[in-house]
Design a protein around this motif. Sequence first.
Motif, PDB file in Angstrom:
ATOM      1  N   LYS A 110     -26.123-104.275 -28.445  1.00 52.04           N
ATOM      2  CA  LYS A 110     -24.966-105.039 -27.982  1.00 52.04           C
ATOM      3  C   LYS A 110     -24.667-104.688 -26.538  1.00 52.04           C
ATOM      4  O   LYS A 110     -25.172-103.693 -25.999  1.00 52.04           O
ATOM      5  N   VAL A 111     -23.827-105.512 -25.923  1.00 57.86           N
ATOM      6  CA  VAL A 111     -23.363-105.281 -24.562  1.00 57.86           C
ATOM      7  C   VAL A 111     -21.839-105.288 -24.587  1.00 57.86           C
ATOM      8  O   VAL A 111     -21.226-106.202 -25.152  1.00 57.86           O
ATOM      9  N   VAL A 112     -21.241-104.255 -23.999  1.00 56.62           N
ATOM     10  CA  VAL A 112     -19.783-104.147 -23.941  1.00 56.62           C
ATOM     11  C   VAL A 112     -19.365-104.288 -22.480  1.00 56.62           C
ATOM     12  O   VAL A 112     -19.782-103.501 -21.630  1.00 56.62           O
ATOM     13  N   VAL A 113     -18.547-105.299 -22.204  1.00 55.49           N
ATOM     14  CA  VAL A 113     -18.152-105.611 -20.827  1.00 55.49           C
ATOM     15  C   VAL A 113     -16.653-105.367 -20.661  1.00 55.49           C
ATOM     16  O   VAL A 113     -15.844-105.832 -21.477  1.00 55.49           O
ATOM     17  N   PHE A 114     -16.299-104.635 -19.612  1.00 49.90           N
ATOM     18  CA  PHE A 114     -14.891-104.441 -19.255  1.00 49.90           C
ATOM     19  C   PHE A 114     -14.601-105.371 -18.080  1.00 49.90           C
ATOM     20  O   PHE A 114     -15.056-105.135 -16.958  1.00 49.90           O
ATOM     21  N   ALA A 115     -13.868-106.450 -18.364  1.00 48.49           N
ATOM     22  CA  ALA A 115     -13.661-107.498 -17.366  1.00 48.49           C
ATOM     23  C   ALA A 115     -12.264-108.093 -17.516  1.00 48.49           C
ATOM     24  O   ALA A 115     -11.565-107.864 -18.510  1.00 48.49           O
ATOM     25  N   TYR A 150      -8.019-104.168 -17.624  1.00 49.55           N
ATOM     26  CA  TYR A 150      -9.252-104.857 -18.016  1.00 49.55           C
ATOM     27  C   TYR A 150      -9.316-105.037 -19.534  1.00 49.55           C
ATOM     28  O   TYR A 150      -8.805-104.213 -20.295  1.00 49.55           O
ATOM     29  N   SER A 151      -9.975-106.096 -19.954  1.00 50.41           N
ATOM     30  CA  SER A 151     -10.207-106.352 -21.378  1.00 50.41           C
ATOM     31  C   SER A 151     -11.615-105.899 -21.761  1.00 50.41           C
ATOM     32  O   SER A 151     -12.531-105.921 -20.938  1.00 50.41           O
ATOM     33  N   LYS A 152     -11.765-105.519 -23.011  1.00 52.96           N
ATOM     34  CA  LYS A 152     -13.062-105.093 -23.539  1.00 52.96           C
ATOM     35  C   LYS A 152     -13.665-106.237 -24.350  1.00 52.96           C
ATOM     36  O   LYS A 152     -13.083-106.681 -25.341  1.00 52.96           O
ATOM     37  N   ILE A 153     -14.834-106.716 -23.920  1.00 48.55           N
ATOM     38  CA  ILE A 153     -15.518-107.814 -24.617  1.00 48.55           C
ATOM     39  C   ILE A 153     -16.834-107.289 -25.172  1.00 48.55           C
ATOM     40  O   ILE A 153     -17.658-106.741 -24.428  1.00 48.55           O
ATOM     41  N   VAL A 154     -17.036-107.434 -26.483  1.00 50.64           N
ATOM     42  CA  VAL A 154     -18.257-106.963 -27.143  1.00 50.64           C
ATOM     43  C   VAL A 154     -19.139-108.167 -27.463  1.00 50.64           C
ATOM     44  O   VAL A 154     -18.715-109.104 -28.146  1.00 50.64           O
ATOM     45  N   LEU A 155     -20.373-108.133 -26.961  1.00 50.87           N
ATOM     46  CA  LEU A 155     -21.334-109.218 -27.177  1.00 50.87           C
ATOM     47  C   LEU A 155     -22.540-108.661 -27.924  1.00 50.87           C
ATOM     48  O   LEU A 155     -23.315-107.873 -27.377  1.00 50.87           O
ATOM     49  N   ASP A 156     -22.701-109.044 -29.184  1.00 51.81           N
ATOM     50  CA  ASP A 156     -23.846-108.591 -29.966  1.00 51.81           C
ATOM     51  C   ASP A 156     -25.101-109.346 -29.549  1.00 51.81           C
ATOM     52  O   ASP A 156     -25.039-110.503 -29.101  1.00 51.81           O
ATOM     53  N   ASN A 157     -26.241-108.695 -29.712  1.00 55.31           N
ATOM     54  CA  ASN A 157     -27.519-109.325 -29.401  1.00 55.31           C
ATOM     55  C   ASN A 157     -27.698-110.567 -30.282  1.00 55.31           C
ATOM     56  O   ASN A 157     -27.739-110.455 -31.509  1.00 55.31           O
ATOM     57  N   ARG A 162     -33.221-112.027 -32.744  1.00 58.39           N
ATOM     58  CA  ARG A 162     -33.771-111.145 -33.768  1.00 58.39           C
ATOM     59  C   ARG A 162     -34.582-110.016 -33.158  1.00 58.39           C
ATOM     60  O   ARG A 162     -34.879-109.026 -33.817  1.00 58.39           O
ATOM     61  N   ASP A 163     -34.969-110.164 -31.905  1.00 61.38           N
ATOM     62  CA  ASP A 163     -35.644-109.085 -31.199  1.00 61.38           C
ATOM     63  C   ASP A 163     -35.036-108.991 -29.804  1.00 61.38           C
ATOM     64  O   ASP A 163     -33.994-109.569 -29.532  1.00 61.38           O
ATOM     65  N   SER A 164     -35.689-108.254 -28.927  1.00 66.11           N
ATOM     66  CA  SER A 164     -35.123-108.042 -27.592  1.00 66.11           C
ATOM     67  C   SER A 164     -36.086-108.472 -26.492  1.00 66.11           C
ATOM     68  O   SER A 164     -36.007-107.980 -25.369  1.00 66.11           O
ATOM     69  N   LYS A 165     -36.974-109.391 -26.813  1.00 61.74           N
ATOM     70  CA  LYS A 165     -37.949-109.845 -25.830  1.00 61.74           C
ATOM     71  C   LYS A 165     -37.311-110.827 -24.857  1.00 61.74           C
ATOM     72  O   LYS A 165     -36.364-111.519 -25.181  1.00 61.74           O
ATOM     73  N   GLY A 166     -37.862-110.871 -23.650  1.00 61.45           N
ATOM     74  CA  GLY A 166     -37.374-111.821 -22.660  1.00 61.45           C
ATOM     75  C   GLY A 166     -36.216-111.284 -21.843  1.00 61.45           C
ATOM     76  O   GLY A 166     -35.965-110.080 -21.779  1.00 61.45           O
ATOM     77  N   VAL A 167     -35.489-112.207 -21.219  1.00 58.47           N
ATOM     78  CA  VAL A 167     -34.407-111.823 -20.308  1.00 58.47           C
ATOM     79  C   VAL A 167     -33.208-111.288 -21.075  1.00 58.47           C
ATOM     80  O   VAL A 167     -32.979-111.640 -22.234  1.00 58.47           O
ATOM     81  N   TRP A 168     -32.446-110.413 -20.407  1.00 60.49           N
ATOM     82  CA  TRP A 168     -31.125-109.987 -20.861  1.00 60.49           C
ATOM     83  C   TRP A 168     -30.161-110.375 -19.744  1.00 60.49           C
ATOM     84  O   TRP A 168     -30.185-109.777 -18.671  1.00 60.49           O
ATOM     85  N   ILE A 202     -20.160-102.208 -17.337  1.00 61.70           N
ATOM     86  CA  ILE A 202     -20.880-102.813 -18.459  1.00 61.70           C
ATOM     87  C   ILE A 202     -21.601-101.695 -19.205  1.00 61.70           C
ATOM     88  O   ILE A 202     -22.348-100.922 -18.597  1.00 61.70           O
ATOM     89  N   ALA A 203     -21.377-101.606 -20.502  1.00 69.02           N
ATOM     90  CA  ALA A 203     -22.078-100.619 -21.334  1.00 69.02           C
ATOM     91  C   ALA A 203     -23.136-101.340 -22.158  1.00 69.02           C
ATOM     92  O   ALA A 203     -22.841-102.324 -22.842  1.00 69.02           O
ATOM     93  N   ILE A 204     -24.363-100.856 -22.081  1.00 70.03           N
ATOM     94  CA  ILE A 204     -25.478-101.454 -22.815  1.00 70.03           C
ATOM     95  C   ILE A 204     -25.912-100.469 -23.899  1.00 70.03           C
ATOM     96  O   ILE A 204     -26.286 -99.331 -23.607  1.00 70.03           O
ATOM     97  N   VAL A 205     -25.838-100.913 -25.141  1.00 68.52           N
ATOM     98  CA  VAL A 205     -26.189-100.057 -26.275  1.00 68.52           C
ATOM     99  C   VAL A 205     -27.596-100.415 -26.736  1.00 68.52           C
ATOM    100  O   VAL A 205     -27.873-101.563 -27.104  1.00 68.52           O
ATOM    101  N   LEU A 206     -28.484 -99.418 -26.709  1.00 66.83           N
ATOM    102  CA  LEU A 206     -29.890 -99.611 -27.053  1.00 66.83           C
ATOM    103  C   LEU A 206     -30.242 -98.814 -28.300  1.00 66.83           C
ATOM    104  O   LEU A 206     -29.599 -97.821 -28.629  1.00 66.83           O
ATOM    105  N   GLU A 207     -31.290 -99.256 -28.960  1.00 63.53           N
ATOM    106  CA  GLU A 207     -31.833 -98.530 -30.101  1.00 63.53           C
ATOM    107  C   GLU A 207     -33.321 -98.348 -29.865  1.00 63.53           C
ATOM    108  O   GLU A 207     -34.018 -99.300 -29.510  1.00 63.53           O
TER     109      GLU A 207
END
Length: 253
Positions: free
Chosen positions: A60-65, A103-110, A113-119, A132-137
């Motif tokens: 997921k990506v967490v954005v403070f905006a 600022y507001s916290k916005i959570v955007l889930d991937n 089904r995979d992580s190929k291509g652009v982010w 911007i916080a990027i959560v990886l596995e």
Amino acid sequence: MKTFLITAFVILSTCVNTLANERLVLQMNDLHLQGQNTIKLKQELKQQHRIEIKNQELVKVVVFAKSKQGQGKISLTVGDDHSLREIIDGRPYDFQDNNIDTYSKIVLDNPSRDSKGVWQLALQGNIKIKRIAIVLEERTPAPRARVVTLKEFRVSKFFESSEEIEVQGQRVKAIRLEAQTADVTITDARILFGNGEVQKIGELEGRLQEGRSKGHTIIAPNGRNIQAIRITAVSNNLKGSRATLKVEARILE
């Protein structure tokens, strides 16, 4: 549409490991955007953290905006998939205040089904971004395996022959028995574990014709705890040469 690659501020942020997840923070330093814009997250990670995405999956990506009129919009694109557009909240009177509390916290889930291509983040409106916080596995690759011959031994015609094959230190995932030169009967097959436990393998027992084989997949964590394999057999060929039994194993590397 303008495309932004933020290069003015290169600030290394802390990287926190929690279990299998990794959180990477991009400091955007109250970046002010107007109209329609795109932020390329992989390029930002390379710019700020000196890393390239190879074996990581995006969680997921967490954005403070915040947006000046409270009507800003943001969405996440991964490959060919797009998340729903989220509203970026905000108020005109504290738009110029850079305190994190404004600022507001916005959570955007991937959305993929995979992580190929652009982010990429797609933004619309009069917007400011704090970070911007990027959560990886970590993507764990499947272990490679190779087939090795553990032992070949001659089997007695009239009396049972028993062989104990040491495999300690090897990650045995499966074993296979093959009868060579003559038919053979497997009277007992066992796996000996390092903790003293013994597992009988009934499916390997019984008559095995010349040139035929039997296999067994071992249910053990990566096969690490196996100490030895014990095979007991007798040759069915009362005339001519004794049977040879070949013991093979699939070893995880």
